[in-house]
Design an enzyme around this catalytic site. Sequence first.
Site, PDB file in Angstrom:
ATOM      1  CB  CYS A 152      -3.632   1.516   7.161  1.00  0.00           C
ATOM      2  SG  CYS A 152      -3.435   2.950   8.241  1.00  0.00           S
ATOM      3  NE  ARG A 153      -4.478   1.595   1.905  1.00  0.00           N
ATOM      4  CZ  ARG A 153      -4.259   2.346   0.846  1.00  0.00           C
ATOM      5  NH1 ARG A 153      -5.119   2.278  -0.158  1.00  0.00           N
ATOM      6  NH2 ARG A 153      -3.224   3.150   0.777  1.00  0.00           N
ATOM      7  CB  SER A 154       0.300  -3.533   2.681  1.00  0.00           C
ATOM      8  OG  SER A 154       1.170  -2.611   3.273  1.00  0.00           O
TER       9      SER A 154
ATOM     10  CB  CYS B 123      -0.969  -0.030   1.192  1.00  0.00           C
ATOM     11  SG  CYS B 123      -0.165   0.024   2.804  1.00  0.00           S
TER      12      CYS B 123
ATOM     13  CG  ASN C 126       4.404  -1.732   5.141  1.00  0.00           C
ATOM     14  OD1 ASN C 126       5.503  -2.066   5.524  1.00  0.00           O
ATOM     15  ND2 ASN C 126       3.422  -2.592   5.056  1.00  0.00           N
TER      16      ASN C 126
ATOM     17  CG  ASP D 190      -5.192   5.990   2.619  1.00  0.00           C
ATOM     18  OD1 ASP D 190      -5.229   5.623   3.804  1.00  0.00           O
ATOM     19  OD2 ASP D 190      -4.318   6.753   2.162  1.00  0.00           O
TER      20      ASP D 190
END
Length: 162
Positions: A15-17, A10, A13, A130
Amino acid sequence: MAEQRLLFVCLGNICRSPAAEGVFLHLIAREGLEDRFVVDSAGTGGWHVGNPADRRMRAAAERRGIHLPSRARQIELADFSAFDRILTMDDDNLRNVRSLARELGDRPGLARIEPMTSHCRRLSASEVPDPYYGGEQGFEQVLDLLEDACAGLLESLLREQR
Ligand code: 4NP
């Protein structure tokens, strides 16, 4: 059987990934498949290098029994040969990762790059949005999408390994 190496990417690095990494690790642990995969995550940006996942992301994941162990790092050119697949969270990440890959040219054996949402089965979305500047609901939405996409991804990888 050769292990499959997956890198989730993401922007920051945090939150999402890292959530994708944690959800996938959780799934393979539940199925006893840990030795079949190498799993990691990275960001296209470097602002948060060395940091644990965002507190709000970790809290939302813990509520679902999912631990996020990662520390942020930035994607590097070596990742394109160290991993078999790179799974991006949104269109910006996809564009940036593809543009990095172009620096390596047309070499054989480089990671296949694809949007994470291409593995969704139940939900329909073209990106994992995001959540960083939004409210709590954004983190839940990220996890809903990632639980669906990770299950779809695992199923398709296992089908390939057979
Ligand atoms: P991520 O979220 O890409 O899911 O880790 C973000 C984290 C930090 C920032 C942006 C997005 N930031 O601008 O610092």
